[in-house]
Motif scaffolding. Structure first.
Motif, PDB file in Angstrom:
ATOM      1  N   THR A   3      -7.887  34.617  23.579  1.00 19.52           N
ATOM      2  CA  THR A   3      -7.510  35.479  22.585  1.00 19.52           C
ATOM      3  C   THR A   3      -6.831  34.714  21.239  1.00 19.52           C
ATOM      4  O   THR A   3      -6.972  35.047  20.157  1.00 19.52           O
ATOM      5  N   VAL A   4      -6.674  33.632  21.605  1.00 19.38           N
ATOM      6  CA  VAL A   4      -6.249  32.198  20.025  1.00 19.38           C
ATOM      7  C   VAL A   4      -7.507  32.095  19.337  1.00 19.38           C
ATOM      8  O   VAL A   4      -9.032  32.435  20.220  1.00 19.38           O
ATOM      9  N   PRO A   5      -7.371  32.611  17.932  1.00 19.61           N
ATOM     10  CA  PRO A   5      -8.340  32.282  17.474  1.00 19.61           C
ATOM     11  C   PRO A   5      -8.833  31.051  17.206  1.00 19.61           C
ATOM     12  O   PRO A   5     -10.806  30.651  16.393  1.00 19.61           O
ATOM     13  N   TRP A   6      -8.457  29.642  17.148  1.00 23.86           N
ATOM     14  CA  TRP A   6      -9.326  28.548  17.752  1.00 23.86           C
ATOM     15  C   TRP A   6      -9.830  27.982  18.857  1.00 23.86           C
ATOM     16  O   TRP A   6      -9.202  26.844  19.384  1.00 23.86           O
ATOM     17  N   LYS A   7      -9.810  29.196  20.099  1.00 21.88           N
ATOM     18  CA  LYS A   7     -10.022  29.175  20.685  1.00 21.88           C
ATOM     19  C   LYS A   7     -11.685  28.109  21.509  1.00 21.88           C
ATOM     20  O   LYS A   7     -11.783  27.388  22.090  1.00 21.88           O
ATOM     21  N   TYR A   8     -12.795  28.367  20.133  1.00 23.14           N
ATOM     22  CA  TYR A   8     -13.289  27.444  20.446  1.00 23.14           C
ATOM     23  C   TYR A   8     -13.722  25.648  20.494  1.00 23.14           C
ATOM     24  O   TYR A   8     -14.177  25.107  21.013  1.00 23.14           O
ATOM     25  N   GLN A   9     -12.362  25.540  19.272  1.00 26.17           N
ATOM     26  CA  GLN A   9     -11.853  24.240  19.065  1.00 26.17           C
ATOM     27  C   GLN A   9     -11.523  23.702  20.203  1.00 26.17           C
ATOM     28  O   GLN A   9     -11.449  21.730  20.389  1.00 26.17           O
ATOM     29  N   LEU A  10     -10.650  24.520  20.890  1.00 31.04           N
ATOM     30  CA  LEU A  10      -9.524  23.425  21.866  1.00 31.04           C
ATOM     31  C   LEU A  10     -10.666  23.145  23.039  1.00 31.04           C
ATOM     32  O   LEU A  10     -10.415  22.070  23.935  1.00 31.04           O
TER      33      LEU A  10
END
Length: 398
Positions: free
Chosen positions: A41-48
Motif C-alpha cells: 500500500t506504500v505510494p512508492w511500491k512500483y519504484q521498489l
C-alpha cells in the motif's frame, strides 16, 4: 506538484527505507515481486518493485513496472524540434572521456531501476582513470573496508548496490585503482531533503579539499546532479549546485535519465526518436555546445540519448560492454524443476558476503539461459522456487 517532484519525493523516502533494509533473500522470483506489489500500500511500491526486478537482471520488466506509475505520449514543440536539429550526434563515451581531460569533477546520474546507466558509467572508468581520475563517489555506499577488500558486499550500502551492474561498477573501479567513497548524508529523524543535498555536497567538498590535485567522478541518482532549479523547490539547490558553491568548481554534469527508454515505447522521450541512433550519443552543435534539453534547460551540461535496447535471448546487448564480457549459457540438463534463480559469483566472493556478477531467473526448460560475465572463474549457484540451493558448481569463463 509536478511528476518529477513526486518522483523525487518518493525516492527520498525509498532511499531512507533501503538504507535500513536488511533482506534475507534480496534476489526474488518475479512471482514474489508481483505478489508484493499487489498487496503493498506504500505510494512508492512500483519504484521498489522496479528496483527488485532490476536486481534479478530483468531489465525489461523493471522498465515496465516503473511505467505503472503512469506516463503519456511525449510532445515536442516546433521550437524545440528546430533547436535540436542544430545538433549532431557524437559517441557519448568518446565525448565524455575527451571532455573530462580538462575537468576536475564529473557528475553523472542514473535511474535506480535502469541498469544500463550503471553499465554506461562502467564503460567510462578505464578512459577516465587514464585521464587522471582517481576518486569515485557513490551515494549508495556504506562500507568503510571496501577499498581494502576490493569488492562490494551485501551489507555494504543500500539495496541498489545489491544489483549486479552496480556491484560490477564498483568492482571495476576498484580493480582499476579508484578510491571509492560514500558521500551520502547521515539520516537522522527531522532532517529534510534540503539537508540531504547540503550534506551530500559537504561530503564531496571535504574529499576534494583533502585531495586538492585529484580528479573526481560522482555517480548519483536523478536530480542530484541538477545545476539549475531542482524538481523539489524546497531543496532550493541540488547537490551539484551546492558543490559549486562550496568548492568554486563547476562540475561537468551528464544526465542519463531524461532521454532513456521507457517500458512503453510510446512514452519514450521524443529526442530518442529524433536522434535515431543505435549507440549512446551526446548531441553537439557547430559551436561545440552540447544539447542539454530545452532551449533554456539548465539541469545539466549535457544529456546522453541512449538508444532503444536490443535484446539477445532476452538479455540486453549492452550488458556485454562491447564484447568485453562473454556469454555463458547455463546447461539445464541437471535442473529438474522450474523456475530457478541462477547467480554467478566471482570466485571467493560468495563465502565472503559478495554480490553476484550476474543474476537471472530461468522460467522454464525452453528458455535460453544466458549469463553475461567477464573472463574468470565463477561459482554458479542455482536456487529453486523455495530459495533452496539445488546446484553449486564452478565455471571458468574464457
Amino acid at each position: 506538484m509536478n511528476k518529477l517532484s513526486v518522483i523525487s519525493v518518493l525516492f527520498f523516502c525509498v532511499t531512507t527505507l533501503v538504507h535500513a533494509q536488511k533482506n534475507k533473500e534480496p534476489y526474488k522470483f518475479i512471482e514474489d515481486i508481483n505478489t508484493k506489489v499487489e498487496i503493498d500500500t506504500v505510494p512508492w511500491k512500483y519504484q521498489l518493485a522496479a528496483t527488485n526486478l532490476a536486481t534479478i537482471g530483468n531489465y525489461k520488466k523493471a522498465l515496465e513496472m516503473w511505467d505503472k506509475q503512469g506516463g503519456s505520449v511525449p510532445e515536442l514543440s516546433k521550437k524545440d524540434s528546430l533547436n535540436f536539429m542544430q545538433f549532431k550526434p557524437k559517441d557519448a563515451k568518446d565525448y565524455i572521456i575527451n571532455r573530462a581531460k580538462k575537468e576536475r569533477l564529473v557528475i553523472i546520474n542514473e535511474a535506480h531501476n535502469n541498469a544500463n546507466h550503471r553499465v554506461f558509467t562502467t564503460s567510462l572508468l578505464k578512459g577516465l582513470y587514464k585521464n587522471g581520475y582517481r576518486f569515485l563517489g557513490v551515494e549508495a555506499l556504506d562500507d568503510t573496508l571496501i577499498n581494502k577488500r576490493k569488492f562490494p558486499i551485501m551489507d555494504g550500502g543500500s539495496l541498489y548496490i545489491q544489483e549486479s551492474q552496480y556491484a560490477n561498477l564498483l568492482k571495476e573501479a576498484l580493480d582499476l585503482g579508484f578510491t571509492l567513497f560514500n558521500y551520502e548524508y547521515k539520516y537522522v529523524k527531522g532532517k529534510t531533503a534540503k539537508d540531504r543535498e547540503m550534506e551530500q555536497a559537504q561530503n564531496i567538498a571535504k574529499m576534494m579539499k583533502g585531495n586538492p590535485k585529484a580528479k573526481f567522478l560522482i555517480h548519483c541518482g536523478y536530480d542530484h546532479l541538477n545545476e539549475g532549479t531542482p524538481g523539489i523547490k524546497s531543496w532550493e539547490k541540488a547537490m551539484a549546485a551546492r558543490v559549486t558553491e562550496m568548492t568554486g568548481i563547476n562540475p561537468f554534469t551528464i544526465d542519463q535519465t531524461t532521454s532513456s527508454e521507457r517500458g512503453n515505447a510510446a512514452w519514450n522521450n521524443s529526442y530518442i526518436k529524433l536522434a535515431n541512433s543505435k549507440t549512446s550519443v551526446i548531441m553537439v552543435n557547430s559551436k561545440d555546445q552540447t544539447f542539454n534539453g530545452g532551449i533554456d534547460d539548465a539541469r545539466a551540461d549535457c544529456r546522453i540519448i541512449h538508444p532503444v535496447t536490443v535484446y539477445e535471448n532476452g538479455r540486453p546487448s549492452w550488458l556485454t560492454l562491447d564484447g568485453k564480457r562473454k556469454v555463458y549459457t547455463i546447461k539445464k540438463d541437471s535442473i529438474t524443476e522450474f523456475p530457478v534463480l541462477a547467480l554467478a559469483y566471482r570466485i571467493n566472493e560468495f563465502e565472503n558476503d559478495g554480490i553476484p556478477a550476474d543474476v537471472i531467473e530461468i522460467e522454464n526448460k525452453e528458455q535460453v539461459a544466458n549469463m553475461i560475465l567477464h573472463k574468470g572463474m565463477y561459482r554458479i549457484i542455482i536456487k529453486n522456487r523455495h530459495y533452496e540451493t539445488i546446484l553449486d558448481y564452478q565455471k571458468q569463463i574464457k
